[in-house]
Write an enzyme that holds these catalytic residues in place. Structure first.
Site, mmCIF file in Angstrom:
data_model
loop_
_atom_site.group_PDB
_atom_site.id
_atom_site.type_symbol
_atom_site.label_atom_id
_atom_site.label_comp_id
_atom_site.label_asym_id
_atom_site.label_seq_id
_atom_site.Cartn_x
_atom_site.Cartn_y
_atom_site.Cartn_z
ATOM 1 N N ASP A 1 55.082 75.046 -14.290
ATOM 2 C CA ASP A 1 55.734 76.345 -14.308
ATOM 3 C C ASP A 1 54.648 77.416 -14.259
ATOM 4 O O ASP A 1 53.666 77.345 -14.999
ATOM 5 C CB ASP A 1 56.628 76.520 -15.546
ATOM 6 C CG ASP A 1 57.785 77.441 -15.203
ATOM 7 O OD1 ASP A 1 58.609 77.065 -14.346
ATOM 8 O OD2 ASP A 1 57.845 78.561 -15.746
ATOM 9 N N HIS B 1 44.665 79.094 -10.908
ATOM 10 C CA HIS B 1 45.339 78.733 -12.161
ATOM 11 C C HIS B 1 45.785 77.265 -12.105
ATOM 12 O O HIS B 1 45.638 76.516 -13.065
ATOM 13 C CB HIS B 1 46.538 79.663 -12.390
ATOM 14 C CG HIS B 1 47.454 79.794 -11.203
ATOM 15 N ND1 HIS B 1 46.990 80.060 -9.924
ATOM 16 C CD2 HIS B 1 48.801 79.659 -11.068
ATOM 17 C CE1 HIS B 1 48.015 80.094 -9.081
ATOM 18 N NE2 HIS B 1 49.121 79.872 -9.755
ATOM 19 N N GLY C 1 54.157 82.706 -1.345
ATOM 20 C CA GLY C 1 54.398 83.396 -2.614
ATOM 21 C C GLY C 1 53.609 84.691 -2.743
ATOM 22 O O GLY C 1 53.546 85.505 -1.808
ATOM 23 N N TYR C 2 52.971 84.844 -3.906
ATOM 24 C CA TYR C 2 52.212 86.067 -4.178
ATOM 25 C C TYR C 2 50.775 86.013 -3.637
ATOM 26 O O TYR C 2 49.995 86.925 -3.887
ATOM 27 C CB TYR C 2 52.188 86.346 -5.688
ATOM 28 C CG TYR C 2 53.564 86.572 -6.289
ATOM 29 C CD1 TYR C 2 54.270 87.748 -6.043
ATOM 30 C CD2 TYR C 2 54.169 85.617 -7.111
ATOM 31 C CE1 TYR C 2 55.536 87.961 -6.587
ATOM 32 C CE2 TYR C 2 55.433 85.819 -7.664
ATOM 33 C CZ TYR C 2 56.102 86.992 -7.395
ATOM 34 O OH TYR C 2 57.349 87.211 -7.929
ATOM 35 N N LYS D 1 40.709 78.558 -2.646
ATOM 36 C CA LYS D 1 41.731 78.776 -3.683
ATOM 37 C C LYS D 1 41.895 77.536 -4.570
ATOM 38 O O LYS D 1 41.996 77.635 -5.782
ATOM 39 C CB LYS D 1 43.085 79.118 -3.027
ATOM 40 C CG LYS D 1 44.187 79.285 -4.048
ATOM 41 C CD LYS D 1 45.571 79.485 -3.449
ATOM 42 C CE LYS D 1 46.604 79.492 -4.561
ATOM 43 N NZ LYS D 1 47.982 79.371 -4.097
ATOM 44 N N LYS E 1 53.521 74.213 -3.888
ATOM 45 C CA LYS E 1 52.926 73.815 -5.165
ATOM 46 C C LYS E 1 52.489 72.354 -5.084
ATOM 47 O O LYS E 1 51.392 71.995 -5.509
ATOM 48 C CB LYS E 1 53.939 74.015 -6.308
ATOM 49 C CG LYS E 1 54.034 75.447 -6.768
ATOM 50 C CD LYS E 1 55.222 75.757 -7.703
ATOM 51 C CE LYS E 1 55.353 74.905 -8.912
ATOM 52 N NZ LYS E 1 56.333 75.478 -9.894
ATOM 53 N N ASN F 1 59.303 73.169 -4.751
ATOM 54 C CA ASN F 1 58.361 74.001 -3.994
ATOM 55 C C ASN F 1 57.274 73.141 -3.304
ATOM 56 O O ASN F 1 56.362 72.636 -3.970
ATOM 57 C CB ASN F 1 57.730 74.991 -4.984
ATOM 58 C CG ASN F 1 56.894 76.053 -4.313
ATOM 59 O OD1 ASN F 1 56.207 75.763 -3.337
ATOM 60 N ND2 ASN F 1 56.930 77.257 -4.844
ATOM 61 N N GLU G 1 66.233 75.451 -14.849
ATOM 62 C CA GLU G 1 65.275 76.131 -15.740
ATOM 63 C C GLU G 1 66.009 76.838 -16.859
ATOM 64 O O GLU G 1 66.947 77.584 -16.602
ATOM 65 C CB GLU G 1 64.452 77.165 -14.953
ATOM 66 C CG GLU G 1 63.355 76.503 -14.172
ATOM 67 C CD GLU G 1 62.294 77.467 -13.646
ATOM 68 O OE1 GLU G 1 62.225 78.624 -14.092
ATOM 69 O OE2 GLU G 1 61.534 77.022 -12.775
HETATM 70 P P1 ITT Z 1 59.824 74.614 -9.225
HETATM 71 O O1 ITT Z 1 60.966 73.902 -8.553
HETATM 72 O O2 ITT Z 1 58.601 73.760 -9.381
HETATM 73 O O3 ITT Z 1 60.205 75.309 -10.512
HETATM 74 P P2 ITT Z 1 59.354 77.334 -8.242
HETATM 75 O O4 ITT Z 1 58.883 77.879 -6.923
HETATM 76 O O5 ITT Z 1 60.662 77.837 -8.777
HETATM 77 O O6 ITT Z 1 59.364 75.740 -8.138
HETATM 78 P P3 ITT Z 1 58.034 78.436 -10.571
HETATM 79 O O7 ITT Z 1 59.298 78.481 -11.352
HETATM 80 O O8 ITT Z 1 56.806 77.922 -11.234
HETATM 81 O O9 ITT Z 1 58.192 77.540 -9.260
HETATM 82 O O10 ITT Z 1 57.854 79.878 -9.935
HETATM 83 C C1 ITT Z 1 56.717 80.569 -9.906
HETATM 84 C C2 ITT Z 1 56.698 81.431 -8.656
HETATM 85 O O11 ITT Z 1 55.420 82.101 -8.682
HETATM 86 C C3 ITT Z 1 56.724 80.659 -7.353
HETATM 87 O O12 ITT Z 1 58.019 80.524 -6.819
HETATM 88 C C4 ITT Z 1 55.837 81.507 -6.427
HETATM 89 O O13 ITT Z 1 56.597 82.542 -5.847
HETATM 90 C C5 ITT Z 1 54.847 82.127 -7.396
HETATM 91 N N1 ITT Z 1 53.590 81.349 -7.449
HETATM 92 C C6 ITT Z 1 53.222 80.385 -8.325
HETATM 93 N N2 ITT Z 1 51.998 79.919 -8.048
HETATM 94 C C7 ITT Z 1 51.592 80.589 -6.951
HETATM 95 C C8 ITT Z 1 50.429 80.541 -6.156
HETATM 96 O O14 ITT Z 1 49.439 79.693 -6.379
HETATM 97 N N3 ITT Z 1 50.365 81.368 -5.112
HETATM 98 C C9 ITT Z 1 51.358 82.230 -4.831
HETATM 99 N N4 ITT Z 1 52.480 82.338 -5.514
HETATM 100 C C10 ITT Z 1 52.606 81.515 -6.571
#
Ligand code: ITT
Length: 188
Positions: A69, A167, A142-143, A162, A16, A13, A40
């Site tokens: 995560d 978090h 994302g969200y 932000k 992130k 991602n 995962e």
């Molecule tokens: P990895 O390869 O790092 O696992 P991922 O996108 O699958 O990437 P996660 O498993 O941690 O990551 O998924 C959490 C999801 O929550 C992510 O795909 C986003 O859709 C959402 N998310 C996490 N942090 C966010 C943020 O700061 N703002 C908006 N959405 C977020």
């Protein structure tokens, strides 16, 4: 010229990584990126998922790494989507989440940062409370367009700070305190 990094973030991602890079820069840590989708495990525990991802990432790259995560936990849905946040975002998305909610819109984002090197395996957890907005506002990833952090009227997509309250920021701050202390002790 190749840049040398202190530490690598392993994730599929880009969003992130970009946020983590800005945050860790502010603590003086130079973060590189290995873009890779780590497998995962199925678990209801974000921490368990993160630790396993970190161990696998270290075995693959043999350099000090962190993985993250995250989960969005919605109170009236008993914590859904939680550990399934990535899958739920890709399937029903923000529109689907908004359709599921009625009056109670309390929610929280949790971040687990897991570090791994040849001697250490450590995890750091943090959360931010908030509410889910009534409609999507702003153009974040994302969200972000539906999450309003506590004490704000705007979604993560609409606020400029932000990266100093999320978090992710809080978990990375805990991680940095430990990591910088570890580097200092190793230097002595
Ligand atoms: P990895 O390869 O790092 O696992 P991922 O996108 O699958 O990437 P996660 O498993 O941690 O990551 O998924 C959490 C999801 O929550 C992510 O795909 C986003 O859709 C959402 N998310 C996490 N942090 C966010 C943020 O700061 N703002 C908006 N959405 C977020």
């Amino acid at each position: 010229m190749r840049q040398s990094f202190d530490l690598f973030f392993v994730s599929s991602n880009n969003h992130k990584y970009k946020e983590a890079k800005i945050i860790l820069d502010s603590f003086g840590i130079n973060l590189g990126f290995f873009k890779y989708e780590l497998e995962e495990i199925q678990s209801s525990s974000l921490k368990e998922i993160a630790i396993k991802k970190a161990t696998n990432a270290f075995q693959k790259y043999k350099k000090p790494i962190i993985v993250e995560d995250d989960g969005l936990f919605i109170n009236s849905l008993s914590g859904f989507p939680g550990p399934y946040s990535s899958y739920v975002f890709k399937t029903i998305g923000n529109k689907g989440i908004l359709n599921l909610l009625k009056q109670n819109r309390q929610a929280k984002f949790i971040s687990i940062i897991s570090y791994c090197d040849d001697k250490n395996s450590k995890s750091f957890e943090a959360q931010i409370d908030g509410v889910i907005s009534k409609k999507q506002n702003g153009k974040g990833w994302g969200y972000d367009p539906i999450f309003i952090p506590k004490n704000s009227k705007k979604t993560f997509s609409e606020i400029s700070d932000k990266n100093s309250l999320s978090h992710r920021f809080k978990a990375l701050k805990k991680f940095s305190n430990w990591y910088l202390h570890k580097l200092e002790s190793n230097d002595q």
